[in-house]
Design a protein around this motif. Structure first.
Motif, mmCIF file in Angstrom:
data_model
loop_
_atom_site.group_PDB
_atom_site.id
_atom_site.type_symbol
_atom_site.label_atom_id
_atom_site.label_comp_id
_atom_site.label_asym_id
_atom_site.label_seq_id
_atom_site.Cartn_x
_atom_site.Cartn_y
_atom_site.Cartn_z
ATOM 1 N N HIS A 1 0.794 -1.289 0.169
ATOM 2 C CA HIS A 1 0.003 0.089 0.208
ATOM 3 C C HIS A 1 0.895 1.125 0.015
ATOM 4 O O HIS A 1 0.274 2.230 -0.409
ATOM 5 C CB HIS A 1 -0.863 -0.005 1.248
ATOM 6 C CG HIS A 1 -0.181 0.341 2.390
ATOM 7 N ND1 HIS A 1 0.509 -0.412 3.089
ATOM 8 C CD2 HIS A 1 -0.116 1.560 3.321
ATOM 9 C CE1 HIS A 1 0.898 0.088 4.262
ATOM 10 N NE2 HIS A 1 0.498 1.237 4.276
ATOM 11 N N LEU A 2 1.933 1.222 0.598
ATOM 12 C CA LEU A 2 2.827 2.176 0.240
ATOM 13 C C LEU A 2 3.343 2.876 -0.897
ATOM 14 O O LEU A 2 3.460 3.865 -1.134
ATOM 15 C CB LEU A 2 4.333 2.157 1.124
ATOM 16 C CG LEU A 2 4.350 1.673 2.536
ATOM 17 C CD1 LEU A 2 5.747 1.324 2.927
ATOM 18 C CD2 LEU A 2 3.664 2.756 3.257
ATOM 19 N N ALA A 3 3.228 2.093 -1.932
ATOM 20 C CA ALA A 3 3.414 2.527 -3.465
ATOM 21 C C ALA A 3 2.099 3.375 -3.834
ATOM 22 O O ALA A 3 2.428 4.321 -4.738
ATOM 23 C CB ALA A 3 3.474 1.120 -4.341
ATOM 24 N N ARG A 4 0.952 3.509 -3.142
ATOM 25 C CA ARG A 4 0.001 4.217 -3.705
ATOM 26 C C ARG A 4 0.250 5.584 -3.215
ATOM 27 O O ARG A 4 -0.411 6.684 -3.844
ATOM 28 C CB ARG A 4 -1.245 3.638 -2.793
ATOM 29 C CG ARG A 4 -1.678 2.172 -3.434
ATOM 30 C CD ARG A 4 -2.681 1.750 -2.336
ATOM 31 N NE ARG A 4 -3.001 0.295 -2.652
ATOM 32 C CZ ARG A 4 -3.876 -0.385 -1.504
ATOM 33 N NH1 ARG A 4 -4.549 0.554 -0.621
ATOM 34 N NH2 ARG A 4 -3.834 -1.483 -1.392
ATOM 35 N N TYR A 5 1.262 5.970 -2.336
ATOM 36 C CA TYR A 5 1.152 7.332 -1.728
ATOM 37 C C TYR A 5 2.043 8.327 -2.358
ATOM 38 O O TYR A 5 2.006 9.511 -2.020
ATOM 39 C CB TYR A 5 1.655 7.264 -0.335
ATOM 40 C CG TYR A 5 0.606 6.752 0.644
ATOM 41 C CD1 TYR A 5 -0.307 7.456 1.156
ATOM 42 C CD2 TYR A 5 0.881 5.336 1.110
ATOM 43 C CE1 TYR A 5 -1.457 6.847 2.068
ATOM 44 C CE2 TYR A 5 -0.053 4.855 1.855
ATOM 45 C CZ TYR A 5 -1.252 5.428 2.634
ATOM 46 O OH TYR A 5 -2.134 4.734 3.325
ATOM 47 N N ASN A 6 2.709 7.754 -3.433
ATOM 48 C CA ASN A 6 3.766 8.477 -4.244
ATOM 49 C C ASN A 6 3.773 7.822 -5.967
ATOM 50 O O ASN A 6 3.833 6.605 -6.044
ATOM 51 C CB ASN A 6 5.192 8.431 -3.577
ATOM 52 C CG ASN A 6 6.213 9.346 -4.248
ATOM 53 O OD1 ASN A 6 6.109 9.670 -5.392
ATOM 54 N ND2 ASN A 6 6.884 9.793 -3.464
ATOM 55 N N ALA A 7 3.547 8.636 -6.798
ATOM 56 C CA ALA A 7 3.664 8.237 -8.055
ATOM 57 C C ALA A 7 4.882 7.688 -8.447
ATOM 58 O O ALA A 7 4.850 6.821 -9.468
ATOM 59 C CB ALA A 7 3.318 9.483 -8.904
ATOM 60 N N GLN A 8 5.999 7.852 -7.742
ATOM 61 C CA GLN A 8 7.325 7.186 -8.002
ATOM 62 C C GLN A 8 7.393 5.876 -7.295
ATOM 63 O O GLN A 8 8.333 5.001 -7.641
ATOM 64 C CB GLN A 8 8.267 8.139 -7.536
ATOM 65 C CG GLN A 8 8.624 9.453 -8.252
ATOM 66 C CD GLN A 8 9.998 10.086 -7.780
ATOM 67 O OE1 GLN A 8 11.007 9.572 -8.139
ATOM 68 N NE2 GLN A 8 9.933 11.104 -7.325
ATOM 69 N N GLY A 9 6.126 5.626 -6.647
ATOM 70 C CA GLY A 9 6.036 4.265 -6.160
ATOM 71 C C GLY A 9 6.971 3.975 -4.683
ATOM 72 O O GLY A 9 7.381 4.755 -4.354
ATOM 73 N N TYR A 10 7.045 2.490 -4.471
ATOM 74 C CA TYR A 10 7.932 2.171 -3.332
ATOM 75 C C TYR A 10 8.951 1.370 -3.841
ATOM 76 O O TYR A 10 8.884 0.460 -4.467
ATOM 77 C CB TYR A 10 6.968 1.323 -2.318
ATOM 78 C CG TYR A 10 7.511 0.781 -1.344
ATOM 79 C CD1 TYR A 10 7.966 1.576 -0.003
ATOM 80 C CD2 TYR A 10 8.129 -0.566 -1.304
ATOM 81 C CE1 TYR A 10 8.456 0.743 0.951
ATOM 82 C CE2 TYR A 10 8.698 -1.129 -0.162
ATOM 83 C CZ TYR A 10 8.909 -0.456 0.773
ATOM 84 O OH TYR A 10 9.584 -1.216 2.117
ATOM 85 N N VAL A 11 10.392 1.826 -3.246
ATOM 86 C CA VAL A 11 11.480 0.964 -3.770
ATOM 87 C C VAL A 11 12.095 0.554 -2.199
ATOM 88 O O VAL A 11 12.340 1.368 -1.558
ATOM 89 C CB VAL A 11 12.526 1.522 -4.631
ATOM 90 C CG1 VAL A 11 13.603 0.521 -4.567
ATOM 91 C CG2 VAL A 11 11.770 2.072 -5.750
#
Length: 212
Positions: free
Chosen positions: A32-42
């Motif tokens: 779900h962390l990837a949803r908070y930033n267009a650059q996603g989660y790495v």
């Protein structure tokens, strides 16, 4: 999630991602962390060494995943909302590139080695753990160490939309897996698989077709 607003592949951005993980459970609970930033989660533990990595919006890259560019390797393009889970390894070398379509999910410990030809994976593809994809092979002529022989290929690997690749499957060069096809666990795919086929075995062969 406040800290994910600042996430990126820069050093400050990786630090922000690391802080964000303090407040999230491990493994898939962090998707779900990837949803908070267009650059996603790495993930902070991911190894990204690929200057030609192109990410779509809200991509998730899990713990210890590796994306690596060898000499003269081509691009890696990840579509929107692609998920690469733990310990997946992507490598591009001379003549090779990789493209993964939107909403495709790749489970842990998969290997993608794109040398000599492309690997193209469509949208909404599901790839189970421990799968491997090789768009090349070694020459095996007598009289020379195999490690010193040139790489060769029968062509790229193409996986159409909505395919499902079962656990531990291996897909070799020159293969197209059709739209909506299902590949059984442990299969070795050496020839084309038609749309909506169910295939399994070593080498993989079509056993039946999906139906309503």
């Amino acid at each position: 999630m406040f800290w994910m607003r600042f996430a990126s592949l820069s050093y400050p951005g990786r630090f922000a991602t690391w802080v964000a993980t303090w407040f999230a459970p491990p493994y898939k609970a962090r998707r779900h962390l990837a949803r908070y930033n267009a650059q996603g989660y790495v993930a902070p533990s991911a190894n990204i060494y690929h200057p030609q990595l192109l990410r779509g919006a809200h991509v998730f890259i899990g713990d210890r995943a590796t994306i690596y560019q060898a000499n003269d390797g081509g691009t890696v393009k990840l579509g929107d909302r692609v998920h690469l889970h733990n310990d997946t390894c992507i490598e591009t070398g001379v003549g090779g590139s990789l493209k993964i379509g939107a909403d495709t999910h790749i489970q842990p410990r998969c290997q993608f080695s794109a040398y000599k030809a492309v690997i193209e994976i469509g949208a909404n593809v599901q790839i189970a753990p421990n799968c491997a994809f090789y768009s090349y092979a070694h020459s095996v002529a007598l009289g020379e160490l195999i490690q010193k022989q040139p790489l060769q290929t029968k062509g790229g690997i193409y996986i159409a939309d909505d395919a499902w690749i079962g656990c531990g499957a291996i897909v070799l060069d020159g293969v197209r897996i059709g739209k909506g096809a299902v590949i059984g666990a442990g299969a070795v795919v050496t020839r084309d698989i038609p749309d909506n086929a169910i295939a399994a075995g070593v080498p993989a062969r079509t056993l039946s077709m999906r139906s309503n």
